[in-house]
Design a protein around this motif. Sequence first.
Motif, mmCIF file in Angstrom:
data_model
loop_
_atom_site.group_PDB
_atom_site.id
_atom_site.type_symbol
_atom_site.label_atom_id
_atom_site.label_comp_id
_atom_site.label_asym_id
_atom_site.label_seq_id
_atom_site.Cartn_x
_atom_site.Cartn_y
_atom_site.Cartn_z
ATOM 1 N N LEU A 21 0.874 -1.160 0.000
ATOM 2 C CA LEU A 21 0.000 0.000 0.000
ATOM 3 C C LEU A 21 0.917 1.217 0.000
ATOM 4 N N PHE A 22 0.999 1.883 -1.140
ATOM 5 C CA PHE A 22 1.868 3.048 -1.281
ATOM 6 C C PHE A 22 1.093 4.267 -0.791
ATOM 7 N N ASP A 23 1.376 4.653 0.441
ATOM 8 C CA ASP A 23 0.724 5.828 1.019
ATOM 9 C C ASP A 23 1.528 7.055 0.603
ATOM 10 N N ILE A 24 0.931 7.876 -0.238
ATOM 11 C CA ILE A 24 1.629 9.010 -0.842
ATOM 12 C C ILE A 24 2.072 10.013 0.213
ATOM 13 N N TYR A 25 1.222 10.275 1.170
ATOM 14 C CA TYR A 25 1.565 11.182 2.275
ATOM 15 C C TYR A 25 2.798 10.677 3.026
ATOM 16 N N HIS A 26 2.767 9.428 3.436
ATOM 17 C CA HIS A 26 3.860 8.880 4.229
ATOM 18 C C HIS A 26 5.168 8.846 3.439
ATOM 19 N N MET A 27 5.091 8.475 2.172
ATOM 20 C CA MET A 27 6.316 8.356 1.389
ATOM 21 C C MET A 27 6.861 9.718 0.954
ATOM 22 N N GLN A 28 6.023 10.729 0.854
ATOM 23 C CA GLN A 28 6.545 12.078 0.620
ATOM 24 C C GLN A 28 7.397 12.521 1.807
ATOM 25 N N ILE A 29 6.967 12.203 3.005
ATOM 26 C CA ILE A 29 7.721 12.561 4.209
ATOM 27 C C ILE A 29 9.042 11.796 4.269
ATOM 28 N N MET A 30 9.038 10.528 3.892
ATOM 29 C CA MET A 30 10.226 9.694 4.056
ATOM 30 C C MET A 30 11.214 9.801 2.904
ATOM 31 N N GLU A 31 10.721 9.949 1.659
ATOM 32 C CA GLU A 31 11.649 9.840 0.541
ATOM 33 C C GLU A 31 11.333 10.725 -0.650
#
Length: 264
Positions: A178-188
């Motif tokens: 599940l590619f969570d766009i919010y979470h992955m913007q923060i991380m990478e």
Amino acid sequence: MAAAGPPENKLKGRLKQSVCRWTLPKQSVDELCRTVKRIGFNAIDLVGPEDWPTLKAHGVVSSMCNGAELGLKKGFAATEFHDELVERYTRHIDLVADAGYRNLICFSGNRNGMDPRQGLSNAEAGIKRILGHAEKRGVVLVMELLNSRVDHPDYLCDHSAWGIELCERIGSDHFGLLFDIYHMQIMEGDIIASIRKHHSFFKHYHTAGVPGRHEIGANQELNYPAICRAIRDTGFDGYLAQEFTAEGPDPVASLREAIRLCDV
């Protein structure tokens, strides 16, 4: 049960959309079903078996099922939880399949001092214990990528590379991310490039604005129409679910606008 009435607007529908149940806590499940049908889509994320009859009565899909997990901190990366997780997921896979649904969420859990490579091996071993049953029943196990900087300190599956390697080790269409766009913007960051390069591993998407996890419009840093076009252009046939908490006074109006922005 009275019908919700015709939708307010006809969506293009090239990208299937959903909304996470927890983001509108003031609405009952019955009310939320009426809301989504009125806006013009027909799916709700993160709904457990107790609410599936209500969804079915409204013709609404459970686009991401939950209820088998032990929470976000206790997941497949820790072997001490494997026996209980295997028991719970084996039972839940049957519930999902019998209901005619497909996606079932799972989590890595926290590091708790563990080397990430050991966590990979542990998660691989644990998931493979239930994978055959998921394949047999046509259920897809979907592990969520979460950020460990702001919302979920110590969560292990916090970068797409870790999750992708886990997918490669497991090697089944019945496991993905599940590619969570919010979470992955923060991380990478690099969201669109990641989607284009690794979309085959991404079974589902979540949205929210960065920073703050609020509305996805012009007051945050992500260009959601462009992101959604990138998802659409990969040929993705799953769901993108809205998972923001409304900062504005009318959460339904915020949801309506988010659906419009992502209807590319």
